[in-house]
Design a protein around this motif. Structure first.
Motif, PDB file in Angstrom:
ATOM      1  N   LEU A  92      -3.344  -6.593   2.301  1.00 11.39           N
ATOM      2  CA  LEU A  92      -2.030  -5.924   2.296  1.00 11.39           C
ATOM      3  C   LEU A  92      -1.235  -6.280   1.046  1.00 11.39           C
ATOM      4  O   LEU A  92      -0.653  -5.418   0.389  1.00 11.39           O
ATOM      5  CB  LEU A  92      -1.224  -6.332   3.536  1.00 11.39           C
ATOM      6  CG  LEU A  92      -1.698  -5.780   4.876  1.00 11.39           C
ATOM      7  CD1 LEU A  92      -0.837  -6.322   5.990  1.00 11.39           C
ATOM      8  CD2 LEU A  92      -1.675  -4.273   4.873  1.00 11.39           C
ATOM      9  N   ILE A  93      -1.238  -7.581   0.715  1.00 11.41           N
ATOM     10  CA  ILE A  93      -0.475  -8.025  -0.456  1.00 11.41           C
ATOM     11  C   ILE A  93      -1.005  -7.359  -1.723  1.00 11.41           C
ATOM     12  O   ILE A  93      -0.249  -6.828  -2.555  1.00 11.41           O
ATOM     13  CB  ILE A  93      -0.571  -9.576  -0.609  1.00 11.41           C
ATOM     14  CG1 ILE A  93      -0.001 -10.262   0.619  1.00 11.41           C
ATOM     15  CG2 ILE A  93       0.118 -10.024  -1.879  1.00 11.41           C
ATOM     16  CD1 ILE A  93       1.503 -10.302   0.691  1.00 11.41           C
ATOM     17  N   PHE A 121      -0.005  -3.777  -1.885  1.00 13.76           N
ATOM     18  CA  PHE A 121       1.386  -3.614  -2.299  1.00 13.76           C
ATOM     19  C   PHE A 121       1.530  -3.804  -3.812  1.00 13.76           C
ATOM     20  O   PHE A 121       2.155  -2.991  -4.495  1.00 13.76           O
ATOM     21  CB  PHE A 121       2.270  -4.621  -1.555  1.00 13.76           C
ATOM     22  CG  PHE A 121       3.724  -4.511  -1.915  1.00 13.76           C
ATOM     23  CD1 PHE A 121       4.503  -3.522  -1.355  1.00 13.76           C
ATOM     24  CD2 PHE A 121       4.307  -5.376  -2.825  1.00 13.76           C
ATOM     25  CE1 PHE A 121       5.842  -3.394  -1.683  1.00 13.76           C
ATOM     26  CE2 PHE A 121       5.633  -5.257  -3.163  1.00 13.76           C
ATOM     27  CZ  PHE A 121       6.409  -4.264  -2.590  1.00 13.76           C
ATOM     28  N   TYR A 126       2.697  -0.956  -6.302  1.00 18.40           N
ATOM     29  CA  TYR A 126       3.973  -1.129  -6.977  1.00 18.40           C
ATOM     30  C   TYR A 126       3.819  -1.079  -8.491  1.00 18.40           C
ATOM     31  O   TYR A 126       4.688  -0.569  -9.196  1.00 18.40           O
ATOM     32  CB  TYR A 126       4.644  -2.443  -6.544  1.00 18.40           C
ATOM     33  CG  TYR A 126       6.121  -2.405  -6.837  1.00 18.40           C
ATOM     34  CD1 TYR A 126       6.971  -1.626  -6.065  1.00 18.40           C
ATOM     35  CD2 TYR A 126       6.657  -3.088  -7.922  1.00 18.40           C
ATOM     36  CE1 TYR A 126       8.316  -1.535  -6.349  1.00 18.40           C
ATOM     37  CE2 TYR A 126       8.011  -3.000  -8.220  1.00 18.40           C
ATOM     38  CZ  TYR A 126       8.831  -2.232  -7.419  1.00 18.40           C
ATOM     39  OH  TYR A 126      10.156  -2.124  -7.719  1.00 18.40           O
ATOM     40  N   GLY A 182       8.440   2.485  -4.741  1.00 21.88           N
ATOM     41  CA  GLY A 182       7.967   2.359  -3.368  1.00 21.88           C
ATOM     42  C   GLY A 182       7.039   3.469  -2.912  1.00 21.88           C
ATOM     43  O   GLY A 182       6.495   3.408  -1.824  1.00 21.88           O
ATOM     44  N   LEU A 183       6.845   4.488  -3.752  1.00 24.75           N
ATOM     45  CA  LEU A 183       6.044   5.642  -3.353  1.00 24.75           C
ATOM     46  C   LEU A 183       4.558   5.287  -3.256  1.00 24.75           C
ATOM     47  O   LEU A 183       3.952   5.373  -2.192  1.00 24.75           O
ATOM     48  CB  LEU A 183       6.266   6.770  -4.367  1.00 24.75           C
ATOM     49  CG  LEU A 183       5.479   8.046  -4.170  1.00 24.75           C
ATOM     50  CD1 LEU A 183       5.912   8.724  -2.894  1.00 24.75           C
ATOM     51  CD2 LEU A 183       5.702   8.989  -5.348  1.00 24.75           C
ATOM     52  N   ALA A 203       3.340   2.304  -3.619  1.00 25.53           N
ATOM     53  CA  ALA A 203       3.221   1.063  -2.851  1.00 25.53           C
ATOM     54  C   ALA A 203       3.094   1.379  -1.368  1.00 25.53           C
ATOM     55  O   ALA A 203       2.217   0.847  -0.685  1.00 25.53           O
ATOM     56  CB  ALA A 203       4.424   0.169  -3.120  1.00 25.53           C
ATOM     57  N   GLY A 204       3.939   2.274  -0.867  1.00 25.94           N
ATOM     58  CA  GLY A 204       3.909   2.627   0.551  1.00 25.94           C
ATOM     59  C   GLY A 204       2.576   3.198   0.967  1.00 25.94           C
ATOM     60  O   GLY A 204       1.997   2.796   1.976  1.00 25.94           O
ATOM     61  N   ALA A 205       2.068   4.157   0.166  1.00 18.66           N
ATOM     62  CA  ALA A 205       0.805   4.804   0.512  1.00 18.66           C
ATOM     63  C   ALA A 205      -0.354   3.813   0.450  1.00 18.66           C
ATOM     64  O   ALA A 205      -1.251   3.836   1.295  1.00 18.66           O
ATOM     65  CB  ALA A 205       0.556   5.976  -0.428  1.00 18.66           C
ATOM     66  N   VAL A 226      -0.248   0.452   0.751  1.00 17.74           N
ATOM     67  CA  VAL A 226      -0.166  -0.540   1.827  1.00 17.74           C
ATOM     68  C   VAL A 226      -0.716   0.058   3.126  1.00 17.74           C
ATOM     69  O   VAL A 226      -1.482  -0.591   3.846  1.00 17.74           O
ATOM     70  CB  VAL A 226       1.291  -1.026   2.026  1.00 17.74           C
ATOM     71  CG1 VAL A 226       1.429  -1.795   3.333  1.00 17.74           C
ATOM     72  CG2 VAL A 226       1.704  -1.914   0.869  1.00 17.74           C
ATOM     73  N   LEU A 227      -0.371   1.308   3.391  1.00 18.66           N
ATOM     74  CA  LEU A 227      -0.893   1.960   4.600  1.00 18.66           C
ATOM     75  C   LEU A 227      -2.417   2.013   4.554  1.00 18.66           C
ATOM     76  O   LEU A 227      -3.098   1.722   5.530  1.00 18.66           O
ATOM     77  CB  LEU A 227      -0.328   3.382   4.723  1.00 18.66           C
ATOM     78  CG  LEU A 227      -0.861   4.157   5.927  1.00 18.66           C
ATOM     79  CD1 LEU A 227      -0.282   3.603   7.215  1.00 18.66           C
ATOM     80  CD2 LEU A 227      -0.566   5.643   5.820  1.00 18.66           C
ATOM     81  N   ALA A 259      -4.429   0.034   2.890  1.00 18.00           N
ATOM     82  CA  ALA A 259      -4.974  -1.314   3.060  1.00 18.00           C
ATOM     83  C   ALA A 259      -4.937  -1.716   4.532  1.00 18.00           C
ATOM     84  O   ALA A 259      -5.835  -2.394   5.032  1.00 18.00           O
ATOM     85  CB  ALA A 259      -4.179  -2.310   2.216  1.00 18.00           C
ATOM     86  N   PHE A 260      -3.894  -1.258   5.220  1.00 18.19           N
ATOM     87  CA  PHE A 260      -3.739  -1.601   6.633  1.00 18.19           C
ATOM     88  C   PHE A 260      -4.848  -0.974   7.484  1.00 18.19           C
ATOM     89  O   PHE A 260      -5.364  -1.617   8.408  1.00 18.19           O
ATOM     90  CB  PHE A 260      -2.362  -1.118   7.116  1.00 18.19           C
ATOM     91  CG  PHE A 260      -2.122  -1.350   8.585  1.00 18.19           C
ATOM     92  CD1 PHE A 260      -1.982  -2.635   9.087  1.00 18.19           C
ATOM     93  CD2 PHE A 260      -2.031  -0.284   9.459  1.00 18.19           C
ATOM     94  CE1 PHE A 260      -1.749  -2.855  10.429  1.00 18.19           C
ATOM     95  CE2 PHE A 260      -1.805  -0.492  10.808  1.00 18.19           C
ATOM     96  CZ  PHE A 260      -1.670  -1.786  11.298  1.00 18.19           C
TER      97      PHE A 260
END
Lengths: 272, 169
Positions: free
Chosen positions: B53-54, B57, B61, B71-72, B74-76, B78-79, B81-82
């Motif tokens: 996750l890190i 991000f 970023y 954050g655009l 980064a948000g996608a 992170v999701l 990676a999740f």
């Protein structure tokens, strides 16, 4: 307390995900307004350096073409000088026009295909660039400066959700507003056109000069298509933008040399 | 040491390829390929989930900084990676990949990698384009952009993997 620790240990993956994702959405929603867009500082040293290097290299490929453009612009400027000299000769008194200055700059990064596009230029605070100055290309209006660092500046492209400039029809002098709907980078949307105004395909639209960001009469584009009104008293039209955003290179930062004075006046009004 | 160098170099190369070349690519008005996500896909199977996750991000970023967005990406990312551990579990079936294997073509086969990567790319692009538009008003055009960009990114990713994937072992 121990339960809490165990809970965090057990679900740390989901918790961290939620934390990071909400951070992203927070950053994103903060960037979705015109003034906060100014806070995003792409114009920082690292990215500026990388894009400058790239621009130095790719710049060579289109040198010939841009030379032609510049030569053409030069010629037009010469014409203008001649015209103005004539005017100066015929009228000896000082004109009461607002004074605008130009700072030449190069575009080092620019996009056209996102919903919100930004332009990065290679002139910054040390060159006299400040937020809310206008950016024009040889063909017309291009953007508005939002963030500056020492040597670079970011600008909101006209191709941005929050870019909204005051324009007027050259023929009639009627005011309207220009926005961008996000579909095609060649076309803008002219809004708030008074219903009684007759619009013909090919009508020229220029800046109104009311915002004091852009001088009056800078080319914006020509009307491509008039949208039939649907009961509203303010009509819309599709505009063929004169600036080709996909090949923006040489631009000018324009600013009003009386800006400080105007700002002070406005501030005085607010305080009273 | 060698391994960390490999990952750092891969991070830098994918990032530069993305921001200097692909960010300027627009085909037919709808296709923007994003291939930097390949970095997340290629991280080893036994990586700690929180680290995933890190890294997601940080990668997202960094692309954000270069794209003037916030954050655009980064948000996608992170999701993406999740959901990666879940996708890995689903695509590999019951057998859990051994710690020594890596999620590339040489260890897992081209067919597996294709399924794995296209699902990951689809998730990333869906999140990305919806976050960018930030509304559901332009649904048809957003869906078309997601579909076409996913196919094109996947094509590029498979090409990169087939060219460079084998030498990595």
């Amino acid at each position: 307390m121990r339960n809490l620790v165990r809970f965090v240990q057990k679900y740390h993956f989901v918790l961290l995900f939620l934390l990071l994702e909400s951070l992203c959405v927070y950053l994103l929603s903060n960037s979705h307004s015109y003034h906060r867009a100014a806070l995003i500082n792409t114009s920082n040293a690292l990215t500026g350096e990388v894009y400058q290097t790239k621009s130095n290299i790719t710049g060579y490929f289109s040198l010939g073409f841009h030379n032609d453009l510049l030569a053409l612009e030069n010629a037009q400027l010469h014409d203008r000088i001649a015209e103005l000299e004539e005017m100066v000769d015929s009228t000896s008194h000082q004109s009461d026009h607002v004074h605008f200055r130009h700072i030449p700059a190069k575009v080092i990064s620019n996009t056209v295909h996102f919903r919100n596009n930004y332009i990065l230029i290679n002139k910054g605070r040390l060159d006299g660039v400040k937020p809310d100055m206008g950016i024009i290309s040889p063909d017309g209006v291009a953007g508005i400066v939002t963030g500056v660092s020492d040597h670079y500046a970011t600008a909101l492209s006209l191709l941005h959700r929050y870019a909204r400039i005051s324009v007027m029809f050259r023929k009639s002098g009627q005011l309207a507003n220009l926005t961008w709907t996000g579909e095609n980078y060649r076309y803008g949307l002219v809004e708030d056109i008074p219903a009684h105004l007759k619009i013909v395909e090919g009508d020229t639209v220029v800046t109104s000069g009311h915002s004091l960001i852009f001088p009056e009469g800078i080319m914006v584009g020509t009307i491509k298509e008039y949208i039939e009104p649907a009961g509203s008293s303010l009509n819309k039209a599709i505009l063929n933008m004169s600036t080709d955003f996909n090949m923006l290179r040489q631009v000018y930062v324009v600013f009003n040399s009386d800006q400080q004075e105007i700002d002070q006046l406005r501030k005085a009004n607010i305080h009273e | 040491m060698n391994k960390y160098f490999l990952y750092t170099a891969r991070f830098a190369l994918l990032l530069l390829f993305q921001v200097l070349i692909l960010n300027n690519v627009l085909i037919g008005g709808y296709i923007n390929p994003f291939i930097y996500v390949l970095f997340i896909m290629l991280l080893p199977f036994n990586i700690r989930p929180w680290l995933l996750l890190i890294i997601g991000f940080l990668l997202g970023y960094t692309v954000d900084i270069f794209s003037s967005t916030s954050g655009l990406h980064a948000g996608a990312t992170v999701l993406m990676a999740f959901v990666r551990p879940t996708i890995v579990r689903l695509t590999t079936g019951a057998r859990d990949p051994e710690g020594s294997l890596n999620p590339g073509i040489s260890d897992m086969g081209a067919r597996w990698f294709f399924t794995y990567s296209i699902v990951m790319v689809l998730i990333h692009h869906t999140a990305l384009f919806f976050l960018e538009v930030f509304s559901f008003t332009q649904l048809p055009s957003t869906l078309l952009r997601i579909l076409l960009s996913t196919l094109f990114s996947e094509l590029l990713i498979m090409m990169i993997m087939l060219f460079f994937g084998k030498n990595r072992r």
